[in-house]
Design an enzyme around this catalytic site. Structure first.
Site, PDB file in Angstrom:
ATOM      1  N   GLY A   1       0.787  -1.229   0.000  1.00 16.07           N
ATOM      2  CA  GLY A   1       0.000   0.000   0.000  1.00 16.07           C
ATOM      3  C   GLY A   1       0.816   1.274   0.000  1.00 16.07           C
TER       4      GLY A   1
ATOM      5  N   ARG B   1     -13.862 -15.334 -11.516  1.00 20.80           N
ATOM      6  CA  ARG B   1     -13.387 -13.945 -11.591  1.00 20.80           C
ATOM      7  C   ARG B   1     -14.573 -12.975 -11.715  1.00 20.80           C
ATOM      8  NH1 ARG B   1      -8.274 -12.212 -12.653  1.00 20.80           N
ATOM      9  NH2 ARG B   1      -7.537 -14.291 -13.218  1.00 20.80           N
TER      10      ARG B   1
ATOM     11  N   ARG C   1      -4.767  -8.032  -9.681  1.00 24.58           N
ATOM     12  CA  ARG C   1      -5.822  -8.847 -10.281  1.00 24.58           C
ATOM     13  C   ARG C   1      -6.066  -8.338 -11.696  1.00 24.58           C
ATOM     14  NH1 ARG C   1      -7.947 -13.341  -8.623  1.00 24.58           N
ATOM     15  NH2 ARG C   1     -10.043 -12.760  -9.274  1.00 24.58           N
ATOM     16  N   ILE C   2      -6.237  -9.277 -12.624  1.00 29.68           N
ATOM     17  CA  ILE C   2      -6.700  -8.904 -13.962  1.00 29.68           C
ATOM     18  C   ILE C   2      -8.208  -8.682 -13.844  1.00 29.68           C
ATOM     19  CG2 ILE C   2      -6.933  -9.630 -16.361  1.00 29.68           C
ATOM     20  CD1 ILE C   2      -4.057  -9.375 -15.724  1.00 29.68           C
TER      21      ILE C   2
ATOM     22  N   ASN D   1      -4.519   3.404 -13.149  1.00 30.70           N
ATOM     23  CA  ASN D   1      -3.534   2.451 -12.642  1.00 30.70           C
ATOM     24  C   ASN D   1      -2.146   3.068 -12.785  1.00 30.70           C
ATOM     25  OD1 ASN D   1      -2.525  -0.197 -11.820  1.00 30.70           O
ATOM     26  ND2 ASN D   1      -1.871  -0.465 -13.941  1.00 30.70           N
TER      27      ASN D   1
ATOM     28  N   HIS E   1       1.810   1.766 -13.561  1.00 30.66           N
ATOM     29  CA  HIS E   1       2.559   0.613 -14.057  1.00 30.66           C
ATOM     30  C   HIS E   1       4.043   0.942 -14.020  1.00 30.66           C
ATOM     31  CE1 HIS E   1       3.255  -3.059 -16.311  1.00 30.66           C
ATOM     32  NE2 HIS E   1       4.073  -2.377 -17.096  1.00 30.66           N
TER      33      HIS E   1
ATOM     34  N   THR F   1      -8.163   0.258 -19.512  1.00 27.04           N
ATOM     35  CA  THR F   1      -9.083  -0.226 -20.543  1.00 27.04           C
ATOM     36  C   THR F   1      -9.059  -1.751 -20.507  1.00 27.04           C
ATOM     37  OG1 THR F   1      -7.327  -0.197 -22.208  1.00 27.04           O
ATOM     38  CG2 THR F   1      -8.682   1.799 -22.018  1.00 27.04           C
TER      39      THR F   1
ATOM     40  N   ASP G   1      -2.664  -2.773 -19.544  1.00 26.78           N
ATOM     41  CA  ASP G   1      -1.585  -1.772 -19.598  1.00 26.78           C
ATOM     42  C   ASP G   1      -1.557  -1.001 -20.918  1.00 26.78           C
ATOM     43  OD1 ASP G   1      -0.803  -2.610 -17.051  1.00 26.78           O
ATOM     44  OD2 ASP G   1       0.616  -4.078 -17.841  1.00 26.78           O
TER      45      ASP G   1
ATOM     46  N   GLU H   1       7.224   6.708  -8.431  1.00 31.80           N
ATOM     47  CA  GLU H   1       5.798   6.355  -8.350  1.00 31.80           C
ATOM     48  C   GLU H   1       5.113   7.137  -7.242  1.00 31.80           C
ATOM     49  OE1 GLU H   1       4.759   2.168  -8.275  1.00 31.80           O
ATOM     50  OE2 GLU H   1       6.575   1.651  -9.379  1.00 31.80           O
TER      51      GLU H   1
END
Length: 197
Positions: free
Chosen positions: A15, A72, A98-99, A114, A116, A148, A152, A181
Site C-alpha cells: 500500500g 473472476r 488482479r486482472i 492504474n 505501471h 481499458t 496496460d 511512483e
C-alpha cells in the site's frame, strides 16, 4: 455544494502508493480544493500490510478475499457492489494484483486509473525492471494510465523516467522507480481531479 469526489483505492500488498495518495489528500487540502477524499481502501488479500497502513491514516478499509469466489466474474461483481457503496468519482489501482474483467473495466470507464512500473507502451505485464535491464534500456520509469480492457494499454496520463545504471539489478531499479511512483501518482490523481472541476 458540489457532490463530493470520493476516491476508492484498491490494493493487494504494502500500500505504499496508496499511502502517498492519502497523504497528499490530507496534507495538500484536496477536500477544500476539490471536495475530494479517500473514501475507502479495499484489498483482495487478507493480511495485506496496506490495510493496517490505511487504518493508521484514518481511512475506512474493506477486505474482499478473491479466494472466496468461484469465478473472476463473481469476485468482480461483488467488488463493484462494494466500491459503488462509496459512490466513487475515481477508482485507483495501487498495486492491485488482479486482472479485471471487461464488465468491471466498462463499469468504471473514464474513472479507473492504474500505475505501471515501466514507460508504457514498453514492458506491459510483469517483471518490468529485469526486462528493461535485459533489453539494454538506458531509461526506465513508471506510467499512470486510464484502465481499458487491454492490459496496460489505456490512455497515458503521466510518466516519470529514471536512469538505468550499469550496476543495476531489478531490485535496485525497482526501488528507484518506486520513489518516482510515490511522487507521480498523487500528482496524476490531482490532475485528474482538476480536470473534473
Amino acid at each position: 455544494m458540489p457532490r463530493p469526489k470520493n476516491i476508492v483505492i484498491l490494493i493487494s500488498g504494502s500500500g505504499s502508493n496508496m499511502a502517498a495518495i492519502v497523504q497528499a489528500v490530507q496534507q495538500q487540502g484536496w477536500q477544500q480544493q476539490f471536495g475530494a477524499a479517500v473514501a475507502a481502501v479495499i484489498s483482495n488479500r487478507p493480511g495485506a500490510p496496506g490495510l493496517r497502513l490505511a487504518q493508521a491514516l484514518g481511512v475506512a478499509t474493506h477486505l474482499l478475499d478473491h479466494h472466496a469466489f468461484e469465478t473472476r466474474e463473481a469476485f468482480d461483481a461483488a467488488l463493484m457492489q462494494l466500491i459503488d457503496s462509496h459512490q466513487p468519482a475515481l477508482v485507483v489501482l495501487a498495486g492491485f494484483m488482479r486482472i479485471l474483467t471487461p464488465a468491471f473495466v466498462a463499469h468504471y470507464a473514464g474513472r479507473l486509473i492504474n500505475i505501471h512500473p515501466s514507460l508504457l507502451p514498453a514492458f506491459t505485464g510483469l517483471n518490468t525492471h529485469q526486462r528493461a535491464i535485459d533489453a539494454g534500456c538506458t531509461q526506465a520509469g513508471c506510467t499512470v494510465h486510464q484502465v481499458t480492457a487491454e492490459l496496460d494499454h489505456g490512455p497515458i496520463l503521466a510518466q516519470a523516467a529514471v536512469p538505468v545504471l550499469p550496476e543495476d539489478t531489478a531490485d535496485t531499479l525497482a526501488a528507484r522507480v518506486l520513489v518516482e511512483e510515490h511522487r507521480l501518482y498523487p500528482q496524476a490523481v490531482r490532475g485528474w481531479l482538476q480536470s473534473q472541476v
